[in-house]
Each structure stands twice: as C-alpha cells, then as structure tokens.
Write an enzyme that holds these catalytic residues in place. Structure first.
Site, mmCIF file in Angstrom:
data_model
loop_
_atom_site.group_PDB
_atom_site.id
_atom_site.type_symbol
_atom_site.label_atom_id
_atom_site.label_comp_id
_atom_site.label_asym_id
_atom_site.label_seq_id
_atom_site.Cartn_x
_atom_site.Cartn_y
_atom_site.Cartn_z
ATOM 1 N N TYR A 68 0.824 -1.079 0.006
ATOM 2 C CA TYR A 68 0.011 -0.006 0.013
ATOM 3 C C TYR A 68 0.888 1.141 0.095
ATOM 4 C CZ TYR A 68 -3.617 -3.283 1.080
ATOM 5 O OH TYR A 68 -4.532 -4.218 1.170
ATOM 6 N N CYS A 69 1.967 1.251 0.680
ATOM 7 C CA CYS A 69 2.915 2.416 0.816
ATOM 8 C C CYS A 69 3.702 2.424 -0.502
ATOM 9 C CB CYS A 69 3.785 2.164 1.929
ATOM 10 S SG CYS A 69 3.522 2.126 3.418
ATOM 11 N N ASN A 70 3.876 1.422 -1.461
ATOM 12 C CA ASN A 70 4.662 1.328 -2.361
ATOM 13 C C ASN A 70 3.819 2.213 -3.472
ATOM 14 O OD1 ASN A 70 7.098 0.273 -1.494
ATOM 15 N ND2 ASN A 70 6.475 -1.526 -1.743
#
Length: 194
Positions: A68-70
C-alpha cells in the site's frame, strides 16, 4: 507472494491487530514541529529550509515491504510535477533503515526526499508512531518481514501512514490520519490544499 502479502495485510486489519497504541497525530491548525533528517542521498533535509521555498507535503510511510505504501509513493512520484507546480515540496518519513529506503526507491522510483527517522524523533513529534504488538510481529515474520531487521535501531515501531500539508508559515493546514493503512488521500485532495 505479493497477493499473499496483500491478503495478510487485509487479514490483520480485520483482526484489529495492526496497532495497539492508537496514536492520534497532530491536527489542522497545529504548528508543525521542525525537524532535520538525512534523505536517501545522505543530504540533510530541514523542514525550516523547505518552508522558506513554499508549503510542504509531509508523508509518513511504513516500509518497502508494504504494498500500500509503495503504490501510494509511486502515485506521489507520478504527480510530483503537479505538487511542485504549486510551489510545494514533498518530503516522506520512514522508520526503515537507509539501505531499505534504497529498496523503496527501487520500487517507487521516488525522486523526492525520503528521510530516515533515526530514533523515531519525527514520528514522535507528529504523534504518528506506535509499537507493533507481539502477535502482529510474529505473523509478519511468517512472511519474512522482521521489523527489527527492517528498521534497525527503530525496532518494532511503525507510523500511521499520515499525510500533512504544512503552510509556508509552518501551520498544518491539512491532515489525513487513518489507522487503516490501506487508506490514503487522493492526490487531488492534497493539491486542493496547496
């Protein structure tokens, strides 16, 4: 592996084991705490210096291992010219070790400042940090994610992936703060604050 990791992350949310301390973060209207840190190139990044150029979009992310961060960091990179076009700069903060920041850069192609939060100082100033509970630590180890290895001396601590827009005067004018790490604000929402 990616699908399995995504499933695990959604499962952990459903189980309610993604956080134990429930940080609250700073609010719109608060003064943004000044900080200094080193980015992916070893360059010193100072919020005070950044604010002399214009507003700052400040993003906290968990680590290279978080899909999700990426995805979100890649969206920010793809929209960077829109952010800088409004006179703003983008700074991201992470507890992961510098060598793991390099892995994040490889995955997201980020060209903006990615700052290692040594000693969790910045995360604590902004009230986004929490200690990962033991059950979650063990679950992630099954997927070869060891927070002590990923974060080094920052240990088993993560940030809520919050986003703040800080005015040139040093006030927080926008905040996105959601302990569900699968949720992030749309870039258009950030741009509307600049």
């Amino acid at each position: 592996m990616r699908t399995l990791l995504s499933f695990l992350l959604v499962f952990l949310i459903a189980q309610g084991s993604y956080s134990q301390d429930k940080p609250t973060g700073l609010s719109a209207g608060d003064a943004a705490p000044l900080f200094t840190g080193k980015d992916q190139a070893g360059k010193t990044v100072s919020l005070k210096d950044q604010l002399t150029k214009g507003p700052v979009v400040l993003v906290f992310y968990r680590g290279y291992w978080c899909p999700y961060c990426n995805r979100y960091l890649k969206k920010l990179e793809d929209s960077l010219s829109l952010i800088t076009g409004k006179g703003a700069s983008l700074v991201t903060i992470t507890p992961e070790k510098p060598e793991n920041i390099a892995r994040t850069i490889d995955k997201t192609k980020a060209t903006y400042a990615v700052v290692h939060d040594e000693g969790l100082k910045i995360m604590k100033q902004y009230g986004v940090n929490y200690a990962v509970d033991e059950k979650t630590i063990e679950q992630y180890k099954q997927y070869k994610i060891d927070f002590n290895e990923v974060n080094g001396s920052n240990g088993t601590n993560l940030p809520v992936p919050a986003v703040y827009v800080i005015s040139k005067k040093g006030k927080i004018i926008y905040r996105f703060f959601n302990s569900d790490y699968t949720k992030r604000p749309a870039v258009a929402e950030i741009l509307a604050q600049l």
